[in-house]
Scaffold this motif. Structure first.
Motif: not given
Length: 262
Positions: A128-130, A49-56, A134-139, A119-120
């Protein structure tokens, strides 16, 4: 003494026969279709559900920068509505208000990073290890960008520039921070929304599915390969073992429920 032998043999034979009958009854019982079990497990997919948090957070950052520009121009540089600034801010300097808002924004980013990590980690435990890697550095990028902005502001405060240049540099740092952090948040939002939209099976299930068609085309790499890091391989294997343990527990519960239904 001799008469007890045949009775013991008969008892042992009867136990073996009853055990074999029980095993035969289990084998001859109604078998559960693999499609039914796979669909039952597939329904366990949970979105992140983190896209909502990122958008806010992105919206709050834009609002903060816009308000900071207004306060800096009207209340610090005094290009206009000085009476309005005095009635709203009272005796608090405008640059101090901007810095207080920056601290509040950084606290929100810190809370956002903790929520994202939680959440990750749950997605990682579901197999969902991949996606996790993939988002380990991005987050972690938003918190890094905002922390770097705080460092620049501390340097600016230590420089003790004249008020005019101090305000210009302060607003420039906030604008630069927005230009760097906003694309990171938007890119992270797109990646997570793609993951939620695909609703893919865990990596192990995808690997088993691709293995049915091609032995060499595997979606995850669990063994050591040339050029790969040993620490990375060990971490992948630990993640897979942890997921498989939880997957087996879930599979056992589904088997018991479906067996009871049949």
């Amino acid at each position: 003494m001799e008469s007890k032998g045949p009775s013991l043999y008969a008892a042992g034979t009867s136990v073996d026969m009853s055990r074999s009958l029980d095993e035969d009854s289990m084998v001859d019982g109604p078998l559960i279709s693999p499609d039914v079990l796979h669909s039952a497990i597939r329904r366990e997919f949970q979105t992140v559900p983190t896209p909502c948090h990122a958008g806010l957070l992105s919206l709050l950052h834009v609002v903060f920068v816009v308000l900071s520009m207004c306060v800096g121009v009207m209340c610090v540089l005094k290009f206009g509505q000085e009476e309005v600034c005095t009635s709203i801010l009272h005796n608090v300097p405008g640059d101090s208000v901007i810095l207080f808002g920056k601290v509040c924004l950084w606290v929100l980013v810190l809370l956002f990073s903790g929520c994202v990590q939680h959440h990750h980690n749950r997605a990682r435990s579901r197999g969902y290890l991949r996606f996790y890697r993939q988002t380990q550095g991005l987050k972690h990028l938003p918190l890094t960008v905002y922390s770097a902005g705080n460092v620049l502001l501390l340097v600016l405060l230590a420089a003790q520039l004249p008020l005019k240049w101090h305000t210009y540099m302060l607003l420039s740092i906030l604008g630069l921070e927005l230009l760097v952090a906003l694309p990171c948040l938007l890119y992270y939002t797109v990646k997570v929304m793609q993951f939620n939209r695909e609703r893919a099976a865990p990596d192990v299930s995808q690997e088993e599915h691709s293995h049915n068609f091609s032995v060499t085309n595997l979606s995850t790499e669990t063994g050591f390969r040339e050029g790969s890091s040993l620490e990375e391989v060990v971490e992948k294997q630990a993640d897979l073992i942890e997921y498989l343990k939880q997957h087996n527990t879930l599979l056992s519960k589904r088997l018991l429920n479906l067996t009871a239904q049949h």
